[in-house]
Design a protein around this motif. Sequence first.
Motif: not given
Length: 579
Positions: A43, A46, A60, A69, A87
């Motif tokens: 993560p 990203v 996600l 997240g 997202v």
Amino acid sequence: MVGTTDILNARILVVDDSSVNVLLLERMLRVAGYSSVTTTTDPRAVRDLYRENRHDLILLDLLMPGMDGFQVMQGLKDVETEGYLPVLVLTAQPGHKLRALQAGAKDFVTKPFEQVEVLTRIHNMLEVRLLLRESRNYGRLLEQYDQLTGLPNRTLYRKLLTRALDRSAARKRIVSVLFVAVDRFENVNDALGPEIGDALLRLVGDRLVGCIGPMDTAARIEGHEFGLIVATSGGDPQTAGTVANKVRHALRRPLEVGGAEVAVTASIGIAVSPADSPDAETLMKYAGTALHEAIGAGRDTYRFYSADMNARALETLELENSLRNAVERHEFILHYQPKMRIDTGEWSGVEALLRWQRPGLGLVLPSRFIPVLEETGLIVPVGTWVIETACRQIGEWAHSGIGRMRVAVNVSSKQFLRDGFVPDIARAIRKNDIAPESLDIEITESSLMSGSEEADNVLRELKALGVRIAIDDFGTGYSSLAYLQRFPIGTLKIDISFIRDVTTNPDVAAITVAIINMARSLKMKVIAEGVETQPQLEFLRRHACDEMQGYYCSRPLPAAELAKLREEDRAGTPRCTPL
């Protein structure tokens, strides 16, 4: 105008700390036709990936070690220049939905999920994203929606139908147009007033949306007429008849409007592409013609534009009527398919499979009648009969030369979440004097999705009873590790679609191995279903899969034939010897 090619070429980023989930999601997207898919299990990467590539959509996960997240979305906001965070959250934590949407996510799906639903949400999000990027004109979008119901209006309906027809031509899918008219709406409007009439139409719109799949469309055409677009890949245009019946049943249930209950019926006209026409405007015209025929036939019914399809629709109604009497007439039977240990070739049990011995027609394929059982709700009493019959067979085998035999029964989500499901099983076990651990209950990932808390309670009651639990068709619902760990599940059955290609498709092979390893880490047993060839069996043995079932060892057999096969295996060489 954003086209199908634009959407399939859109840039998608998959973010999940589970390598299994990443493989499954990437495969799902590739099979659906998406050509630009990037994945990461980190993560923290990203933000930089998005800054460099400006992905059109990010799938996600929320709960990830090191950086969750929510932190990912906060980092994305710092580099998002267009004010739109693309997202879609996929998580096993439904309680985080509101927080995720407030953090900027545009959509939220709970694991495990239905593949078709997620693909539809992905398609819709990409379409909105690309439209906004193309025009930045929100007003243009609003003009295409009905102000009363919030559904697409006739103009947008025609565009969506044209797009669906274009896609179906490439994918050889059937597209059905259904025009739905609320019967005698004028009487309601005159008697109760236009405000009540408007409220009724809004509720009708909601009911219609609930009758179709996530990839289908509901729209308000004009007045009290609505339009549906239903696309199917099975090749059976009669699917539209199934949807029509679902609409009729849904609208018959009383609608609460203005403190009063209003019951309505619907007349429905259906036109089908490519059989009737490949053209959107022509299909809409034909559906309107069929609608007038339905109204002329007395209302509260449906008609196809094609006379031949009307005849087939009547056959389907006759099939439904025959199924309603099949239990009382003892027309259902069970066949049993052996399950074998891969390391020794020994029997580990059997799965009970429903068959219909229809008088004058012989055995009817399950694919022909089980969907009708599901649609009509008959799957619940028939499923209860299956459990009772399987328990009786376990008892008979236990007191014969066969001895104790574990039998697995597949249970539908409607039956699984019904009040009285566990007491019915307990009663069948007591009545037939069998050991609870002789019965395995197989449920699908979608059954768990139907209601997590309720499903959790049912599973724990089954475990307390001593019944074993398996997840059937695993891999099609994209369950997360965290989700699986919540439930007292002992076995995963790898879906046949993976086993079929496991020796010819490296991606499928990698996913299958990942599922086996994941299950072993959770101390779960793994069964491969649909094994038909020796190379498939060799692959599964090499990667330490526990059990298998499929035509490689035996087709499903009536109880007497299965008992004979069992005796033969005991007396001689096992049918599936270890390699």
